[in-house]
Design an enzyme around this catalytic site. Structure first.
Site, PDB file in Angstrom:
ATOM      1  CE1 TYR A 101     -54.783 -51.110 -18.889  1.00 41.87           C
ATOM      2  CE2 TYR A 101     -54.391 -50.684 -21.169  1.00 41.87           C
ATOM      3  CZ  TYR A 101     -54.016 -50.367 -19.753  1.00 41.87           C
ATOM      4  OH  TYR A 101     -53.373 -49.320 -19.582  1.00 41.87           O
ATOM      5  NE  ARG A 154     -50.787 -39.386 -20.251  1.00 42.17           N
ATOM      6  CZ  ARG A 154     -51.220 -40.505 -21.065  1.00 42.17           C
ATOM      7  NH1 ARG A 154     -52.249 -40.199 -22.025  1.00 42.17           N
ATOM      8  NH2 ARG A 154     -50.852 -41.425 -20.994  1.00 42.17           N
ATOM      9  CE  LYS A 172     -50.727 -50.118 -19.699  1.00 45.68           C
ATOM     10  NZ  LYS A 172     -50.018 -50.347 -21.119  1.00 45.68           N
ATOM     11  CD  GLU A 243     -49.507 -47.326 -18.069  1.00 42.09           C
ATOM     12  OE1 GLU A 243     -50.218 -47.256 -18.904  1.00 42.09           O
ATOM     13  OE2 GLU A 243     -48.496 -48.034 -18.396  1.00 42.09           O
ATOM     14  CG  ASP A 244     -52.256 -43.706 -17.757  1.00 43.19           C
ATOM     15  OD1 ASP A 244     -51.609 -43.739 -18.842  1.00 43.19           O
ATOM     16  OD2 ASP A 244     -53.459 -44.249 -17.962  1.00 43.19           O
ATOM     17  CG  ASP A 267     -48.188 -43.968 -20.159  1.00 47.88           C
ATOM     18  OD1 ASP A 267     -49.352 -44.313 -20.468  1.00 47.88           O
ATOM     19  OD2 ASP A 267     -48.026 -43.689 -19.071  1.00 47.88           O
TER      20      ASP A 267
END
Length: 562
Positions: A101, A154, A172, A243-244, A267
């Site tokens: 990660y 992102r 993750k 996520e992101d 996030d």
């Protein structure tokens, strides 16, 4: 009876088993299994234990000289033999977590298409918007309980990586299993391929995603809605982690779906939970309360504001008013301190903007109040960086903060390491070792005046695996703010510095499975107390957590037919 001790009955044999990462044992197949499953001659003669296999894999891992090659090697093991992969990672968690990660996964995302080797997870591309149900049915995972989904816009601090963002859900979920004990058979990584606005990817002949500008507006919202409904039809009890996603989508999607589905945004909410937990531990170490702190943020996006709102809620739970709590939180972005007269503030920023009337008396008051101005006037005791821009916590700023605060709490949280606002070494040197520091990426211990300081990694991996395990163990229907606050308090209770006055702000990574179980219990209890899960005694809940905690051990196989 422990699932790992029960035999698993399989209706197929030969290469089909060796080619299934969830079933493959490699050289660990027994003599009986090799005969019954037609594996004789397909693997070498020697029969090994999983720890013998892990020792060989670790020796091979150590032969690689750069982190990206190590990441690729570990991913290859994961795609070949998942049980061995998780045994290897579990045995070397501190060394390998930064490889699977952050920070290494960022580079892996940037080079995803160039380094692509084997499929993992689901890619749902916008041109296939009418076939999402069919795509979900194509998954090799049939009993999915945890989904991590991204649209790749992102990725960490690296921006739009298109389908390269798939590295994040894969990473993750690797942590859900290695830290939270959730079986890899229950985990599914998903990328919503809605195009990319990254010109380098659009022009790259090797890019493997939909080569199109990103869709937006109603088209985007409808596509995500179709995905959520399809998941609900296929796996109605699955936990969905966003996520992101970019700021413009992250908060609206969270607000839209948090009360409809068992979902959360890591996030925003995961980062907030681990940060609050770290702050509670830091406050205990400094003999103070969170509600007594003055907190300044550098970075007022969805993540920063999500952390701020969680801090406000925790302050209120300690007995002060919401208005008082908000008066102690100062949000700074590229335009300076957020003020209530600023145009174009996003809805989630408006609630955290300071009233102009209270700021006008400050020295150097202007329309653009810098971070240094805020430090000199507000005199914060806590400084949190979520800007994604390196080096913004300068020596002048840190020393100005230290001049009015004996033990400043400084959290430069931006990822990856190249984006950190200041290094722990600099912060501790500038404060003569007095600062309480936690970072978003891993850093080596720092020596100041002969004293060694362990650097806490304020990483979501201390939170989301425990949340997932807690949700699965109690059957929670939603992820509530109270469950997240419970996870923060549980994490703080595990702090070596908070408990004993020495050591790191956060537990050792080697203890993360124990921490995840502790957090899971707190999260599940909060869900039960809110009526989001069926009533259960503490003893039965603890048994459920242990029963759901998967260990990387091989099961015996039996043949169902010949």
């Amino acid at each position: 009876m422990d699932d790992n001790k029960r035999p698993l009955y399989l209706p197929f044999a030969g290469p089909a088993i060796l080619e299934s990462p969830l079933l493959n044992k490699g050289s660990a197949f027994s003599e009986e299994e090799r005969i019954y499953f037609n594996l004789e001659g397909l693997i070498p003669w020697v029969i090994e234990t999983i720890d013998e296999q892990a020792a060989r894999a670790y020796a091979q891992f150590k032969n690689f000289t750069n982190d990206l090659d190590k990441h690729i090697y570990l991913r290859n093991i994961q795609d070949t033999n998942e049980t061995l992969f998780y045994r290897l990672v579990r045995n070397n968690i501190s060394e390998m977590m930064p490889i699977i990660y952050t920070p290494t996964v960022g580079l892996a995302c940037e080079r995803f298409s160039k380094n692509y080797r084997r499929n993992r997870g689901l890619f749902i591309s916008y041109p296939n918007k009418d076939r999402i149900d069919d795509i979900l049915n194509n998954s090799t995972r049939h009993k999915v309980k945890v989904i991590v989904v991204t649209d790749g816009e992102r990725i960490l601090g690296l921006g739009d990586q298109g389908i390269g963002g798939m590295g994040i859900p894969i990473g993750k979920l690797s942590l859900y299993t290695s830290c939270g004990g959730i079986s890899p058979a229950y985990c599914l990584a998903v990328t919503l391929d809605v195009g990319t606005d990254n010109p380098q990817l659009l022009e790259d002949p090797m890019y493997m995603g939909w080569r199109h500008q990103r869709i937006g507006g109603d088209e985007y919202a409808e596509f995500v809605e179709e995905f959520m409904q399809a998941v609900s039809r296929r796996w109605p009890d699955a936990l969905i982690q966003f996520e992101d996603f970019a700021q413009k989508n992250a908060m609206p999607l969270l607000e839209r779906y948090k009360d409809q589905y068992c979902s959360f945004n890591d996030d925003i909410q995961g980062t907030a939970a681990v940060t609050v937990g770290s702050l509670l531990a830091a406050c205990k170490a400094a003999n103070s309360k969170l509600s007594e702190q003055r907190i300044t943020f550098l970075g007022a996006g969805s993540a920063g504001c999500g952390i701020a709102e969680a801090i406000v809620a925790t302050m209120v739970s300690e007995g002060i008013s919401d208005q008082q709590a908000r008066s102690q939180v100062f949000m700074v972005d590229r335009w300076g301190l957020l003020l209530d007269n600023m145009p174009n503030l996003l809805p989630f920023q408006q609630k955290l903007a300071q009233p102009c009337a209270t700021i006008e008396a400050w020295d150097n008051y202007s329309d653009n109040i810098s971070l240094l101005d805020v430090v000199n006037n507000a005199k914060p005791t806590v400084l949190i960086g979520v800007s994604g821009s390196p080096g913004l916590f300068t020596e002048e700023i840190i020393k100005a903060m230290h001049s009015h605060c004996k033990r400043p709490i400084v959290f430069p949280l931006s990822n990856p390491t190249s984006r950190v606002e200041a290094t722990p070494k600099d912060i501790l040197n500038w404060t003569s070792g007095q600062a309480l520091v936690a970072t978003g990426s891993p850093f080596e211990p720092v020596i100041v005046n002969g004293e060694t300081f362990e650097i806490a990694q304020c990483n979501n991996s201390f939170i989301f695996p425990g949340i997932g395990l807690g949700v699965l163990s109690c059957g929670a229907r939603r992820v509530s703010d109270e469950m997240l606050m419970a996870s923060s308090r549980a994490l703080a209770e595990c702090s070596p510095l908070g408990k004993d006055g020495v050591g790191s702000l956060l537990p050792r990574l080697e203890d993360i499975q124990t921490v995840s179980k502790y957090i899971a219990f707190a999260v599940a209890k909060a869900a039960i107390d809110q009526g989001l899960a069926l009533p259960c005694t503490d003893e039965l809940l603890q048994q459920s957590i242990e029963a759901n905690f998967w260990e990387p051990e091989y099961r015996r196989y039996k043949r169902t037919s010949f």
